[in-house]
Scaffold this active site. Sequence first.
Site, PDB file in Angstrom:
ATOM      1  N   GLY A 130       0.812  -1.203   0.059  1.00  0.00           N
ATOM      2  CA  GLY A 130      -0.034   0.046   0.045  1.00  0.00           C
ATOM      3  C   GLY A 130       0.856   1.328  -0.062  1.00  0.00           C
TER       4      GLY A 130
ATOM      5  N   HIS B  62       1.035  -0.340 -13.082  1.00  0.00           N
ATOM      6  CA  HIS B  62       1.707  -1.238 -13.378  1.00  0.00           C
ATOM      7  C   HIS B  62       2.977  -1.316 -13.484  1.00  0.00           C
ATOM      8  CE1 HIS B  62       2.284  -5.402 -15.109  1.00  0.00           C
ATOM      9  NE2 HIS B  62       3.061  -4.858 -15.996  1.00  0.00           N
TER      10      HIS B  62
END
Length: 227
Positions: free
Chosen positions: A42, A139
């Site tokens: 995170g 990504h």
Amino acid sequence: MNLSLDKKTLDKSFNYIISPEISEFRRFTPKLKIGVLASGKGTNFQELINLSKKRELDIDIKVLITNKDDAGCIRRAESVQIPYKIIRGKDFSQKELFELEIINTLNKFDVELIVMAGWMKIVTPFFINKFKNKIINIHPSLLPAYKGGTAINDSILNGSKITGCSVHFVEEEVDSGSLIMQAALSIRDDDDIESLSKRIQILEHKILPQSISHAGFLIRSNFMENY
Ligand code: GAR
């Protein structure tokens, strides 16, 4: 490679290219309501929390959804009282039911934009079509190179000299939607997955908030046209 360098020093110690260039964040009044999907540590989610707290990025993080009980993003949400929900794939007999639970949660929080910040589950057309042009994903490669879940390792194993990260709209084919922003950097001869991930993440933390700003602007513009 010295991995104990702090983030600021590391940031200055390598060259990179970001395209389109970094610009000022768009202002959103009221704030852009976002839902975050994350499966891991995170750190990208944390960057969004920080920018929102500092009032630099006008986002209201309505909810975090994770599929992992032990994901680091959970305690980050807890520490700033962002509502979160753990939705585990294994608790559902069909993927559609798993995704329906996610859809219902996002709808309940009335989010305008869905941000996949390290979401490690492939989403199906069923999910994507419920939020057309409202889902973005980060990504860790220069797409269309190195799609899939092992992008950083693949770039090292393949002997690439350059890699980076990309933010794109989520469309039906995995890691293939329209690009919003990319950042590129060199792979060093002595890079391993840890050292390279660290430099890529510094760039992720720059392009994800910028991409949210851009996507939010597009979403709000359509909203205004249809109003
Ligand atoms: C990020 O590096 C992101 O690019 C990657 O997961 C990491 C999450 O880091 N996403 C993918 O590989 C998606 N295919 P974080 O939990 O520290 O934000």
